[in-house]
Scaffold this active site. Structure first.
Site, PDB file in Angstrom:
ATOM      1  N   ASP A  41       0.808  -1.221   0.000  1.00 42.57           N
ATOM      2  CA  ASP A  41       0.000   0.000   0.000  1.00 42.57           C
ATOM      3  C   ASP A  41       0.842   1.273   0.000  1.00 42.57           C
ATOM      4  O   ASP A  41       0.315   2.372  -0.132  1.00 42.57           O
ATOM      5  CB  ASP A  41      -0.937  -0.005   1.224  1.00 42.57           C
ATOM      6  CG  ASP A  41      -2.028   1.051   1.149  1.00 42.57           C
ATOM      7  OD1 ASP A  41      -2.486   1.356   0.026  1.00 42.57           O
ATOM      8  OD2 ASP A  41      -2.419   1.579   2.201  1.00 42.57           O
ATOM      9  N   SER A  77      -6.761   6.017  -0.485  1.00 47.31           N
ATOM     10  CA  SER A  77      -7.095   4.695  -1.012  1.00 47.31           C
ATOM     11  C   SER A  77      -8.591   4.439  -0.860  1.00 47.31           C
ATOM     12  O   SER A  77      -9.179   4.733   0.179  1.00 47.31           O
ATOM     13  CB  SER A  77      -6.318   3.611  -0.259  1.00 47.31           C
ATOM     14  OG  SER A  77      -4.929   3.835  -0.332  1.00 47.31           O
ATOM     15  N   GLN A 115      -5.396  -1.560  -6.796  1.00 48.74           N
ATOM     16  CA  GLN A 115      -5.996  -0.570  -5.907  1.00 48.74           C
ATOM     17  C   GLN A 115      -6.541   0.594  -6.726  1.00 48.74           C
ATOM     18  O   GLN A 115      -5.916   1.022  -7.694  1.00 48.74           O
ATOM     19  CB  GLN A 115      -4.989  -0.024  -4.894  1.00 48.74           C
ATOM     20  CG  GLN A 115      -5.611   0.951  -3.894  1.00 48.74           C
ATOM     21  CD  GLN A 115      -4.618   1.492  -2.874  1.00 48.74           C
ATOM     22  OE1 GLN A 115      -4.245   2.662  -2.912  1.00 48.74           O
ATOM     23  NE2 GLN A 115      -4.173   0.635  -1.956  1.00 48.74           N
TER      24      GLN A 115
END
Length: 288
Positions: free
Chosen positions: A205, A229, A279
């Site tokens: 991430d 995100s 993502q």
């Protein structure tokens, strides 16, 4: 004075006494006013894994970030046992603060099985030893606060392309490669594979949305930019060690509607594909 928790402490979520399949985790200190999403992803993966037969490995996780997390409030993780079949187990996980969900996800686990094997090849890039750590590559004019943050973060990163912390890439492209590792004393790979895979979720991430910025000629420090995100999906293909150098190759196939999509592939030193990531992030630009 109590020492600040390490990433290993934070990922090692513990059962909440008097509850069924509910766990509690501490938070890592950070310079941001909200929790880092990778922390909650990793904690959710470990919590789900604590309710599954150890012979079943985590092979996928799909999560949605619902609200910003508060770094001053403990995270509780409520696991729901959706199914335990002959080969697969499925778990729903809700990460909660003050009873309100900040992340909702589903994890799937599988017993070891033989089958088809193929993978996209890794690009030809320098080894990590041939690249400078980000905090050194930034140069002498870098603000001291940023250098301290880069040196203290749980993930060590070495960019192949120029880092995007302060300035955009002078040659905008929609892909990048970084080497990363977690400088932790983790158990052996076969002893707690859920922990290693959760640590990889954390690490994935950190730079996943950078190709969106790079393609658009932006940097993290672009005045007025807002990045967050929205969701995160990850598939693990082979056992991995999160404390070894891993090559993270990412790309951005599309951006629209104040959102950017990024995909990534994690390889080990032998260029074996270990995991695939996707993502979507919110990316709002300053008003003209």
């Amino acid at each position: 004075m109590t020492d600040a928790p390490t990433l290993l402490d934070v990922l090692d979520v513990r059962p909440v006494p008097g509850t069924a399949d509910t766990f509690s985790g501490a938070n890592l200190p950070d310079w941001r006013p909200r929790l880092f999403g990778g922390q909650v992803l990793g904690q959710a993966a470990v919590a789900a894994g604590r309710t599954v037969d150890p012979d079943r490995a985590l092979h996928s996780f799909h999560g949605y970030f619902l609200r910003p997390g508060d770094p001053d409030v403990a995270v509780h993780l409520a696991v729901e046992r959706l199914r335990d079949g002959r080969s697969f187990s499925a778990r729903r996980v809700q990460a909660l603060q003050d009873g309100v969900p900040i992340l909702s996800g589903i994890a799937s686990f599988q017993t070891a099985a033989e089958g088809l094997e193929h993978a996209e090849a890794a690009p030809d890039v320098p080894d990590p030893e041939d690249l400078a750590p980000d905090e050194e590559a930034m140069g002498g004019a870098t603000p001291a606060r940023l250098l301290e943050h880069l040196a203290a973060r749980p993930v060590q990163i070495r960019h192949v392309e120029p880092p995007l912390y302060l300035t955009p890439d002078p040659h905008p492209v929609d892909r990048q490669s970084v080497w990363l590792r977690l400088p932790l004393d983790l158990p052996g790979r076969d002893d707690d594979q859920v922990l290693h895979r959760a640590a990889l979720a954390y690490a994935s991430d950190v730079t996943i949305l950078e190709p969106v910025l790079r393609r658009s000629g932006l940097a993290w420090a672009t005045p007025g930019i807002s990045v967050a995100s929205l969701d995160h999906a990850m598939w693990w293909h082979h056992p991995a060690r999160a404390d070894d150098w891993l090559l993270f190759v990412t790309a951005s196939p599309a951006a629209s509607g104040a959102r950017g999509l990024a995909t990534g592939r994690l390889y080990d030193r032998e260029r074996r594909l270990l995991a695939t990531v996707a993502q979507e992030g919110m990316l709002r630009l300053p008003r003209p």
